[in-house]
Design an enzyme around this catalytic site. Structure first.
Site, mmCIF file in Angstrom:
data_model
loop_
_atom_site.group_PDB
_atom_site.id
_atom_site.type_symbol
_atom_site.label_atom_id
_atom_site.label_comp_id
_atom_site.label_asym_id
_atom_site.label_seq_id
_atom_site.Cartn_x
_atom_site.Cartn_y
_atom_site.Cartn_z
ATOM 1 N N ASP A 56 0.831 -1.194 0.000
ATOM 2 C CA ASP A 56 0.000 0.000 0.000
ATOM 3 C C ASP A 56 0.875 1.258 0.000
ATOM 4 O O ASP A 56 1.883 1.330 0.716
ATOM 5 C CB ASP A 56 -0.889 -0.017 1.252
ATOM 6 C CG ASP A 56 -1.879 1.120 1.301
ATOM 7 O OD1 ASP A 56 -2.728 1.205 0.408
ATOM 8 O OD2 ASP A 56 -1.803 1.934 2.250
ATOM 9 N N GLU A 79 1.566 -0.655 -5.006
ATOM 10 C CA GLU A 79 0.574 0.369 -5.312
ATOM 11 C C GLU A 79 1.338 1.690 -5.315
ATOM 12 O O GLU A 79 1.550 2.303 -4.278
ATOM 13 C CB GLU A 79 -0.539 0.415 -4.269
ATOM 14 C CG GLU A 79 -1.619 1.431 -4.640
ATOM 15 C CD GLU A 79 -2.264 2.127 -3.440
ATOM 16 O OE1 GLU A 79 -3.401 2.614 -3.601
ATOM 17 O OE2 GLU A 79 -1.647 2.203 -2.368
#
Length: 531
Positions: free
Chosen positions: A207, A278
């Site tokens: 993330d 990401e």
């Protein structure tokens, strides 16, 4: 065709947003998806034809940002089960031949994490505070934030604590950013990686992978003026002409040393363990830096997700994305939807047109080299839901008053004629985000009985992808011929009609089309594979 690449190289990965996938615990369900719910539905994913699942955070958390605020990285939140439930799910997935990728959140912790609680209890300048980005404020009495950075969720990116210091949170106030220049942070996350690798996970989705390091000075951001924004909107032709944002909080060069360290950890385990970033970088070229041979294995290609409905734009992003990763040992990734963006049938116009375009874009995507990432529910043709204000739970809604991401996170409909559509919980009750009353035709049960449904289309397309393109290494060439996108790969021509009139189909055998064809013509908003 011999497959010589690691499993992730051209895998189809299905994103499970755990809260909204399936609720099986406690019986008869609390309206929130959980790990036993995933276990129960693994045969569905196997039948769909995917190779792996990526599960959003299930760790101990106050759930201020639905799991992306982690209080304990090595345990399961009771909302979703326990470590034994995780182990059962992982074993069941492996028994079915499915790989499992788990989410890792290294940019920030929860404000409930023991480290941050210790920092609040400690004095300014203490070792406890040095794990985060605490700074004195500006202004005569330190009453102003240390710089002008904004939170992604709206409002300032700084919050003041009782002793007058400020801490950085690029997301919600409950998500304080870590200071990755402190070696304790890197050591802690290596331990976290090893904890889950030891349990047998196949990989990690990282993330905010581009956000761990900030410019050391924490200087003000130079924000674009309206003239620059107009130039940015018009810039199309080359990276020289593109106007890039000044982003001292994102994509700093030091971040790559983190992933070199992680790559060594991953390679110390058997079974082709992997990590996908990401990384919301500003160009495909900067995204490709994350997948150099000694760093991460993949990075999400958000250029594809953000491409408007245009043959020329599709051809451009395909060509540039493939070129950007050519020097790495990886391949491109392609994604149309996820838990943070509006569902793509809605982005493409909604209704029958949006669904037709969504199916066409999916068929084109599944023919491209590299990995495809699917978001739960897109195989049912689900659109963005207009969630009523009283039911919204996205932290960005509370900070900005804008609808936020709840509309793409509505729990899946599995069966039946009314909520909760077999998701879990007593009949007639709504899950944690209410489901629309008109979803009965979109349940897995209903679509499984319809050979023309979007679910049936996805199953056919995924099976054919495995048959036609698995292991293909031939050069991929994309071009636009007016409103027609043409992609050539592995002896197959992929055509997508982004115009408003039917066009003549190229000669050859039609392997699959996203919508019915019309006597040798490719209708608007339709794609086909032709051999």
């Amino acid at each position: 065709m011999t497959h010589t690449h690691p499993w992730w190289y051209d895998a189809v990965v299905y994103q499970v947003y755990i809260r909204s996938f399936a609720d099986a615990m406690p019986s008869p369900g609390d309206g929130i998806g959980d790990l036993p719910g995933i276990t129960a539905r693994l045969p569905y994913l196997r039948a769909l034809g995917v190779d792996a699942l990526w599960i959003t955070p299930f760790y101990t958390s106050p759930q201020k940002d639905h799991g992306y605020d982690v209080a304990d990285y090595t345990d399961v939140d009771p909302l979703f089960g326990d470590l034994a439930d995780f182990d059962r799910m992982l074993a069941a997935a492996h028994d079915l031949g499915l790989r499992v990728i788990v989410d890792l959140v290294p940019n920030h912790t929860s404000s409930a994490h023991p480290w941050f609680q210790a920092a609040l209890a400690a004095a300014p300048g203490s070792p406890e505070r040095a794990r985060y980005l605490f700074r004195p404020g500006r202004g005569k009495h330190g009453e102003l934030p240390p710089n002008n950075w904004d939170s992604v969720f709206g409002g300032p990116a700084w919050t003041q604590v009782t002793d007058g210091s400020w801490y950085l949170h690029l997301f919600d106030t409950s998500q304080p950013d870590l200071d990755w220049r402190n070696p304790e942070v890197g050591d802690m996350f290596e331990d976290v990686l090893r904890f889950w690798l030891d349990r047998g996970v196949d990989g990690f989705r990282v993330d905010v992978a581009h956000g761990l390091y900030k410019e050391a000075s924490l200087r003000d951001q130079r924000k674009p003026d309206p003239t620059t924004l107009k130039k940015k909107a018009k810039a199309k032709e080359s990276m020289v002409e593109r106007v890039l944002n000044d982003e001292p909080m994102w994509d700093q060069p030091e971040v790559h040393e983190v992933y070199r360290r992680w790559r060594k950890v991953l390679e110390s385990y058997p079974g082709e363990r992997m990590a996908v970033a990401e990384a919301w970088t500003q160009t495909p070229e900067s995204m490709a830096l994350f997948i150099r041979p000694d760093e991460l294995h993949q990075a999400f290609n958000f250029s594809w997700l953000g491409t408007p409905w245009s043959a020329a734009e599709f051809a451009d992003v395909i060509t540039r994305s493939i070129a950007a990763v050519a020097s790495s040992s990886s391949a491109p990734t392609w994604v149309l939807s996820n838990h943070d963006v509006e569902r793509h049938p809605t982005r493409y116009g909604g209704g029958p047109v949006g669904l037709a375009r969504g199916r066409a874009a999916t068929l084109a995507m599944l023919a491209l080299p590299g990995s495809a990432y699917l978001y739960q529910g897109e195989e049912l043709g689900l659109e963005q839901v207009d969630v009523p204000p009283e039911a919204r739970q996205d932290p960005s809604w509370f900070r900005t008053g804008k609808p936020g991401r709840d509309g793409c996170r509505v729990p899946l409909p599995w069966a039946g004629d009314a909520p909760p559509y077999g998701f879990g919980g007593p009949a007639g009750t709504q899950p944690w985000i209410p489901q629309p009353a008109d979803w009965a035709p979109l349940t897995v049960e209903a679509e499984s009985a319809d050979p023309d449904s979007t679910l049936a289309f996805y199953r056919r397309a995924l099976a054919l992808r495995r048959e036609v393109f698995a292991g293909a290494d031939e050069e991929t060439v994309a071009s636009a011929q007016g409103d027609l996108l043409v992609v050539r790969r592995a002896g197959v021509r992929v055509v997508l009609n982004a115009g408003k009139k039917p066009v003549e189909l190229p000669a050859g055998e039609v392997l699959i089309s996203s919508s019915p064809l019309e006597s040798g013509l490719l209708p608007p908003d339709t794609a086909a594979w032709i051999r």
